[in-house]
Structure formats: C-alpha cells, structure tokens
Design a protein around this motif. Structure first.
Motif, PDB file in Angstrom:
ATOM      1  N   LYS A 226       0.807  -1.222   0.000  1.00 23.17           N
ATOM      2  CA  LYS A 226       0.000   0.000   0.000  1.00 23.17           C
ATOM      3  C   LYS A 226       0.839   1.270   0.000  1.00 23.17           C
ATOM      4  O   LYS A 226       0.302   2.351  -0.173  1.00 23.17           O
ATOM      5  N   THR A 227       2.151   1.119   0.231  1.00 26.21           N
ATOM      6  CA  THR A 227       3.013   2.302   0.293  1.00 26.21           C
ATOM      7  C   THR A 227       4.152   2.138  -0.703  1.00 26.21           C
ATOM      8  O   THR A 227       3.928   1.756  -1.833  1.00 26.21           O
ATOM      9  N   SER A 228       5.351   2.425  -0.263  1.00 20.40           N
ATOM     10  CA  SER A 228       6.522   2.296  -1.128  1.00 20.40           C
ATOM     11  C   SER A 228       7.617   1.544  -0.383  1.00 20.40           C
ATOM     12  O   SER A 228       7.520   1.301   0.819  1.00 20.40           O
TER      13      SER A 228
ATOM     14  N   VAL B 166       8.995   3.712   2.535  1.00 25.84           N
ATOM     15  CA  VAL B 166       8.149   3.733   3.734  1.00 25.84           C
ATOM     16  C   VAL B 166       8.247   2.404   4.473  1.00 25.84           C
ATOM     17  O   VAL B 166       8.401   2.368   5.703  1.00 25.84           O
TER      18      VAL B 166
END
Length: 131
Positions: A54-56, A59
């Motif tokens: 859901k992020t990178s 993160v």
C-alpha cells in the motif's frame, strides 16, 4: 510455498545479522537471539504483506528500521538476563543493517512473490504494442 520461502529467507537474514551483532560482538545467548529474530520476522513479515503493497519501498524500509530497533531494544531488555551493556547501540546497528537487507527483500517480494516487474517509474505489464 513462495510465502514460506520468503519468510524463511527473511528469518535467515534477521538471524544472521543479530547473531553477528548481538552474539559475536555483544555476547548475547543464542536462544535469546533466536527468539528475538523469530518475533522480528513474524511481525515484520506481516508488515511487509500489509504495509509495503500500500506504500513504497522507502516507507516499508523505514518502518522495518523502527520496528527492528524497538524490538531488539525492548525484547532484549525483557528476555536477556543482566545484559553487560545498554542495548541501544546494538539495536541501532542491527536496525540499520537489517533495513538495508529489507530494501532488497522488498524488491524480492515484488518480483518473486507478487510477480511484478518494476522499472524506475512504473510497473510494466506484458501488453502488446500497437503500431
């Protein structure tokens, strides 16, 4: 089967780093290193499955850095009887080295577990070109 392979790979990385730093450098017992590695692996892998998609990678890796620091420090204070020194420095060293490994582990998860091929800008799909 790929999930089992991935979690075993993550455990091996975490255990190896903690063995060198906590075991060889700071003299922590092998069973304590094993238990801390196990907790970090399980909690971290759940985070990899929930947070990373859901992020990178940045993160997720930063989250792993904080997670490893806190778990090594706090679990070390609870499980390790009479540590000879403060566990803050070993926790910092462990977190930094494991975070570097996690950066590459996340790339492995993307390519091997979820079978996406990332480029520097976008995810590519095998779509035919239109002329």
């Amino acid at each position: 089967m790929r999930y089992i392979e991935a979690i075993l790979m993550k455990f091996a990385m975490v255990f190896a780093v903690l063995f060198v730093i906590l075991g060889l450098v700071y003299g922590i017992e092998l069973m304590d290193i094993f238990l801390i590695s196990l907790v970090i692996t399980i909690v971290g892998f759940i985070g990899d499955l929930v947070i990373y998609p859901k992020t990178s990678n940045k993160v997720a890796t930063a989250g792993d850095l904080v997670l490893v620091f806190l778990l090594v420090w706090l679990l070390g204070m609870v499980w390790i009887e009479n540590p000879e020194s403060s566990l803050i420095m070993p926790a910092i060293f462990s977190a930094i080295i494991i975070a570097v490994g996690e950066w590459f582990f996340h790339i492995y998860l993307t390519k091997r577990l979820w079978e996406h091929k990332e480029t520097s800008h976008t995810t590519t799909h095998d779509e035919p070109r239109q002329s």
